[in-house]
Design an enzyme around this catalytic site. Sequence first.
Site, PDB file in Angstrom:
ATOM      1  N   GLY A  75       0.834  -1.193   0.000  1.00  0.00           N
ATOM      2  CA  GLY A  75       0.000   0.000   0.000  1.00  0.00           C
ATOM      3  C   GLY A  75       0.865   1.237   0.000  1.00  0.00           C
ATOM      4  O   GLY A  75       2.023   1.208   0.384  1.00  0.00           O
ATOM      5  N   GLU A  76       0.263   2.312  -0.483  1.00  0.00           N
ATOM      6  CA  GLU A  76       1.006   3.551  -0.562  1.00  0.00           C
ATOM      7  C   GLU A  76       0.164   4.650   0.059  1.00  0.00           C
ATOM      8  O   GLU A  76      -1.015   4.781  -0.241  1.00  0.00           O
ATOM      9  CB  GLU A  76       1.315   3.870  -2.037  1.00  0.00           C
ATOM     10  CG  GLU A  76       2.123   5.119  -2.209  1.00  0.00           C
ATOM     11  CD  GLU A  76       2.966   5.078  -3.479  1.00  0.00           C
ATOM     12  OE1 GLU A  76       2.817   4.135  -4.261  1.00  0.00           O
ATOM     13  OE2 GLU A  76       3.762   6.010  -3.654  1.00  0.00           O
ATOM     14  N   GLY A  77       0.775   5.403   0.935  1.00  0.00           N
ATOM     15  CA  GLY A  77       0.052   6.509   1.538  1.00  0.00           C
ATOM     16  C   GLY A  77       0.899   7.758   1.505  1.00  0.00           C
ATOM     17  O   GLY A  77       2.036   7.732   1.040  1.00  0.00           O
ATOM     18  N   THR A  78       0.346   8.859   1.984  1.00  0.00           N
ATOM     19  CA  THR A  78       1.121  10.096   1.981  1.00  0.00           C
ATOM     20  C   THR A  78       2.203  10.033   3.043  1.00  0.00           C
ATOM     21  O   THR A  78       3.250  10.652   2.926  1.00  0.00           O
ATOM     22  CB  THR A  78       0.229  11.307   2.279  1.00  0.00           C
ATOM     23  OG1 THR A  78      -0.564  11.001   3.422  1.00  0.00           O
ATOM     24  CG2 THR A  78      -0.643  11.640   1.105  1.00  0.00           C
ATOM     25  N   ALA A  80       3.355   6.974   4.615  1.00  0.00           N
ATOM     26  CA  ALA A  80       4.229   5.801   4.587  1.00  0.00           C
ATOM     27  C   ALA A  80       3.831   4.852   3.469  1.00  0.00           C
ATOM     28  O   ALA A  80       2.693   4.871   3.016  1.00  0.00           O
ATOM     29  CB  ALA A  80       4.154   5.073   5.923  1.00  0.00           C
ATOM     30  N   VAL A  82       3.755   0.715   2.683  1.00  0.00           N
ATOM     31  CA  VAL A  82       3.821  -0.542   3.419  1.00  0.00           C
ATOM     32  C   VAL A  82       4.217  -1.665   2.467  1.00  0.00           C
ATOM     33  O   VAL A  82       3.677  -1.779   1.369  1.00  0.00           O
ATOM     34  CB  VAL A  82       2.471  -0.862   4.094  1.00  0.00           C
ATOM     35  CG1 VAL A  82       2.561  -2.161   4.871  1.00  0.00           C
ATOM     36  CG2 VAL A  82       2.064   0.265   5.015  1.00  0.00           C
ATOM     37  N   ASP A 195      -7.187   7.617  17.999  1.00  0.00           N
ATOM     38  CA  ASP A 195      -7.646   7.453  16.619  1.00  0.00           C
ATOM     39  C   ASP A 195      -8.285   6.086  16.406  1.00  0.00           C
ATOM     40  O   ASP A 195      -7.973   5.375  15.445  1.00  0.00           O
ATOM     41  CB  ASP A 195      -6.490   7.669  15.625  1.00  0.00           C
ATOM     42  CG  ASP A 195      -7.008   7.984  14.218  1.00  0.00           C
ATOM     43  OD1 ASP A 195      -8.201   8.359  14.091  1.00  0.00           O
ATOM     44  OD2 ASP A 195      -6.242   7.857  13.260  1.00  0.00           O
TER      45      ASP A 195
END
Lengths: 408, 352
Positions: A75-78, A80, A82, A195
């Site tokens: 996965g790709e996020g702003t 990190a 993974v 959260d």
Amino acid sequence: MAVSPLVMHPTDALQNSRPVSSPLKNINSAQASSNGTPITAPNPSAPVSLPASLDLAEQLNEEEKRKYVKGKKLGEGTYANVYLGHLKSDPSQFVAIKKIKIQKEYTEGMAPDAVREIKHLQELSHPNIISLHSVFSSKDQNLNLVLEYLPLGDLEMLIRDTERVRYGAADIKAWMGMLTRAVWFCHENFVLHRDIKPNNLLIAADGEVKLADFGLARTFSDPYKPMSSNVITRWYRPPELLYGAKHYSGAVDVWSVGLVFAELIIRMPYIAGNTEMHQISLICNAVGTPTEENWPGVTKLPGYTTEGEVHPVRGKDHYMSLFGTVGAEGVDLLRKTLILDPKKRITALEMLKHEWWHRDPKPTRKQDLPRKSGGQEKVGADLKRRPGIVDEDKSSKVARKLDFGAAK
Amino acid sequence: MATEDARYRQSSQYRLWSFAPSHLATLREKTNALAKSHIANRLRASDPTNQSPPNFLTPEEEYTLLNHFTLELLRAAPYCQLPTDIQATAAIFLRRFYVTNSVMTYPPQELIKTCLFFGCKAEGSFIRVQKIADTFPNTTGEMILAAEYILCQGIRFAFDVRHPFRALEGTVMELRSLGDFDDDRINKAHRRTREILKFSPLVTDVYFHYTPSQIMYAALAMADEELVQRMLQEAFSGQGEEAKNKIWGVIQGCKEMLEREPPEKMAKYSNDPETTKAMKALRKKLAKCRDPDRVDLVALQKARREQAAQKPKAKEDADGDGKVFGNGTLDERESKRRKVAQNGGDIFGPPL
């Protein structure tokens, strides 16, 4: 990192004389060549020569890094990326490697989320909290967190897939039990998660639910020290935070737990506001309007507002009609998590002592809990989130081959 | 076994940063020896005409300097307006860092600032780096940030430090509720113990050898031993004398260590001509034997970043994905060839 490295590693590290990088990598560093003539740095833009050998801390870091093999990107996020990974010594042992990106906008060094996540996960060890196996930095000084690999997605996926996933009161009870234990353990260790929401509840291969993403967590504050009220995803944010409270307690997490509970039952977000104001008005409507009568002192909070008519606090019947599938005791527990006044709200410890857990039906055993249906072929279409078993096998083969490359 | 003990054993402070004194000494000797051989090799390589290594610091001298710089950190912290727990965390970070890093390798006067900055972060207070930089002369934010990664790696990513301050507040409450002592006596002991805790444990090795509650009791015993005896009597009522004596023995061991650095030393330290002279000599010696590559941390950081930026192709391949099976190897070779060319001449000869 979980093993005590300083007891053992220094000696280990010293034996590790194998150069980590290719010989060309150190071309800039001032190493003696065979004829004794020093090679001076040929690149004028880098006048400083990098130290040729690694110091003890760097050696320890390399050693941590070398324990794992990084595989495909999950996965790709702003914040990190993974990756799937596995233990070099045992390719059947999967891990998730979370590589934290350098934030261009954040010019103050290491990102706060990373500091918080590492700090708290280093200390919390519990079956319902994701475990942090190791932390290492890569060459480019990016942080890599080696986390427990939780392949079965998250609770949100199960809740949303109303077409294919069926679950009942016993399953909800099992999941809620795991969530409540996780939150209790955090609070017992003086940590606020801040959260909690369904997609931060990940599911392990054996069905165990684990609380993840400690990027907003913090330790309990001293009485005189204010905290930020801008935490917790809006739909799960308690009224005291929406009103801007700077001094709060574990009750903020309990409210989120209550809303996850409600969402598990009705299979959609219970109070889903578009703005903070909207969130407040939805709470007033769904739970009741906070007033001095039901919550002494609430009008003194900096952001206190109400809109329109004052709704009385909803009674038991209202909850029974919406959430009756978990029984009267279950509804009682839900209502106690959604008490407006945080001082009267049930605590995680009290939740664990609630009568509901002992009532029929007994919670489902974790190995019998529902999983995402649709088989492995369907999971391929769902790649945006998390891959299924077939993909894992494929990528682990890739990773094993890559091993040769990494060993250079 | 008390569950609190079990829980403390799970903390990173216990798992990663607690040692027997002999073990800690061995680690420091190792770090010193490693730095010496590294720096000697480095100097020999860069200047073959001068084969005699410089006069290196001994582990004992490194320790003296570490204490000196811990004091400097504690002196600087109030100017940054940092609360006690952040000061203490920063000091412990510094001491942990120099277990596996030599004073000769990384300059402590720079690490002090980074410890203060990162101590704030670790305690959840995200202040601007400029605020710390402004406190020190000739310091930029960039300089402070340059050592952040090095520090984090050096402290093994253990950001949670357990301090004895809250334990003291708790004990004072318990003493009050016992009702055996008058308030004045308790208050006096409270004040004195706090004073000790803010200084003595941070400039000795007690954090490496004792638990926060043991440190707190040791400091309280320095202030008023009878109060500690009363607390132990309360805690061990119904258990044998043996268990109680064992704990008391541990507390006394800790107390002996703390007594070597009483808080009065702090004020005396900066204007004591003899220590000033000794420190000056040591710092001079350090200047002559330190690692030339790691004095300028900003430049080091830049070089590392550049090196990382130069390698994206090869890096990605090592990272994974299917590239390797396709023409990945070719790509890699090509990128290496280009790099070698760029670096001005291939030491292995021209490309085939």
